[in-house]
Design an enzyme around this catalytic site. Structure first.
Site, PDB file in Angstrom:
ATOM      1  CG  HIS A   1      -0.207   0.020   2.527  1.00 45.03           C
ATOM      2  ND1 HIS A   1      -0.061  -1.098   3.321  1.00 45.03           N
ATOM      3  CD2 HIS A   1       0.444   1.008   3.175  1.00 45.03           C
ATOM      4  CE1 HIS A   1       0.635  -0.800   4.391  1.00 45.03           C
ATOM      5  NE2 HIS A   1       0.965   0.490   4.329  1.00 45.03           N
TER       6      HIS A   1
HETATM    7  C1  T46 Z   1       2.894   0.555   6.957  1.00 42.88           C
HETATM    8  C2  T46 Z   1       3.576  -0.737   7.225  1.00 42.88           C
HETATM    9  C3  T46 Z   1       5.049  -0.602   7.392  1.00 42.88           C
HETATM   10  C4  T46 Z   1      -4.446  -0.444  13.401  1.00 42.88           C
HETATM   11  O1  T46 Z   1      -5.584  -0.611  13.849  1.00 42.88           O
HETATM   12  N1  T46 Z   1      -3.677   0.591  13.843  1.00 42.88           N
HETATM   13  C5  T46 Z   1      -2.430   0.821  13.358  1.00 42.88           C
HETATM   14  O2  T46 Z   1      -1.766   1.775  13.792  1.00 42.88           O
HETATM   15  C6  T46 Z   1      -1.909  -0.046  12.334  1.00 42.88           C
HETATM   16  C7  T46 Z   1      -0.530   0.193  11.747  1.00 42.88           C
HETATM   17  C8  T46 Z   1      -2.692  -1.076  11.905  1.00 42.88           C
HETATM   18  N2  T46 Z   1      -3.928  -1.274  12.432  1.00 42.88           N
HETATM   19  C9  T46 Z   1      -4.728  -2.418  11.979  1.00 42.88           C
HETATM   20  C10 T46 Z   1      -5.264  -2.315  10.557  1.00 42.88           C
HETATM   21  C11 T46 Z   1      -5.309  -3.755  10.109  1.00 42.88           C
HETATM   22  O3  T46 Z   1      -6.537  -4.323  10.496  1.00 42.88           O
HETATM   23  O4  T46 Z   1      -3.887  -3.577  11.994  1.00 42.88           O
HETATM   24  C12 T46 Z   1      -4.198  -4.431  10.911  1.00 42.88           C
HETATM   25  C13 T46 Z   1      -2.960  -4.748  10.105  1.00 42.88           C
HETATM   26  O5  T46 Z   1      -2.547  -3.564   9.394  1.00 42.88           O
HETATM   27  P1  T46 Z   1      -1.901  -3.621   7.927  1.00 42.88           P
HETATM   28  O6  T46 Z   1      -2.487  -4.728   7.158  1.00 42.88           O
HETATM   29  O7  T46 Z   1      -2.011  -2.234   7.346  1.00 42.88           O
HETATM   30  O8  T46 Z   1      -0.370  -3.976   8.262  1.00 42.88           O
HETATM   31  P2  T46 Z   1       0.914  -3.864   7.325  1.00 42.88           P
HETATM   32  O9  T46 Z   1       2.023  -4.485   8.071  1.00 42.88           O
HETATM   33  O10 T46 Z   1       0.648  -4.344   5.951  1.00 42.88           O
HETATM   34  O11 T46 Z   1       1.193  -2.286   7.214  1.00 42.88           O
HETATM   35  C14 T46 Z   1       1.625  -1.585   8.358  1.00 42.88           C
HETATM   36  C15 T46 Z   1       0.980  -0.195   8.414  1.00 42.88           C
HETATM   37  O12 T46 Z   1      -0.435  -0.327   8.335  1.00 42.88           O
HETATM   38  C16 T46 Z   1       1.448   0.678   7.279  1.00 42.88           C
HETATM   39  O13 T46 Z   1       1.095   2.026   7.531  1.00 42.88           O
HETATM   40  O14 T46 Z   1       3.474   1.446   6.343  1.00 42.88           O
HETATM   41  O15 T46 Z   1       3.032  -1.458   8.343  1.00 42.88           O
END
Ligand code: T46
Length: 132
Positions: A49
């Protein structure tokens, strides 16, 4: 031009061990409003993303992982493997994180609270956004 912007974090290590101090608007070029950390990934790739406004700094506290950054025109990658280096990720950068070591602990500092509306999770939508 490279998309890789590495910050040397201040290390006050001495004979007792290492001590890295992180302060908003000093080594980190923004006000830190949120931090989160990723670990026990079982080497599953993450990210895929971009953010519309969010800026972040990623620090690999333990182990290693690879960041692939893409601004729609060029791609760069870096293996993060040091707790004294921060990778600055500006807004409108597509990121993929892969090759997590089993022991990887990845800390992320962010300049905004969590906001799902700030995410672009479709690569074509990202390309359309950066080409306008
Ligand atoms: C990024 C990379 C490096 C929250 O509720 N609060 C938060 O602060 C974050 C970061 C995530 N979430 C929830 C949203 C999703 O349901 O945690 C779940 C997993 O998040 P995501 O699929 O976005 O995780 P990554 O590892 O793909 O991405 C994350 C960050 O979201 C993103 O900003 O740059 O780590």
């Amino acid at each position: 031009m490279s998309l890789i912007q590495l910050i040397d974090l201040p290390n006050f290590g001495d004979q007792r061990g290492e001590l890295v101090a992180i302060e908003s608007n000093q080594s980190i070029p923004f006000e830190i409003k949120r931090l989160y950390y990723i670990f026990k990934t079982k080497n599953q790739s993450r990210g895929f993303h971009a953010h519309i406004n969010l800026k972040q700094v990623a620090i690999c506290l333990k182990g290693s992982c690879r960041f692939v950054l893409d601004n729609g025109h060029l791609k760069d990658e870096i293996l993060l493997a040091s707790p004294t280096k921060g990778l600055l990720i500006e807004s409108l950068i597509w990121r993929e994180i892969r090759d997590f070591s089993d022991d990887c602990v990845l800390l992320i500092l962010a300049n905004e609270h969590y906001n799902e509306n700030d995410y672009i999770r479709n690569y074509q939508a990202f390309l359309n956004k950066v080409s306008t």
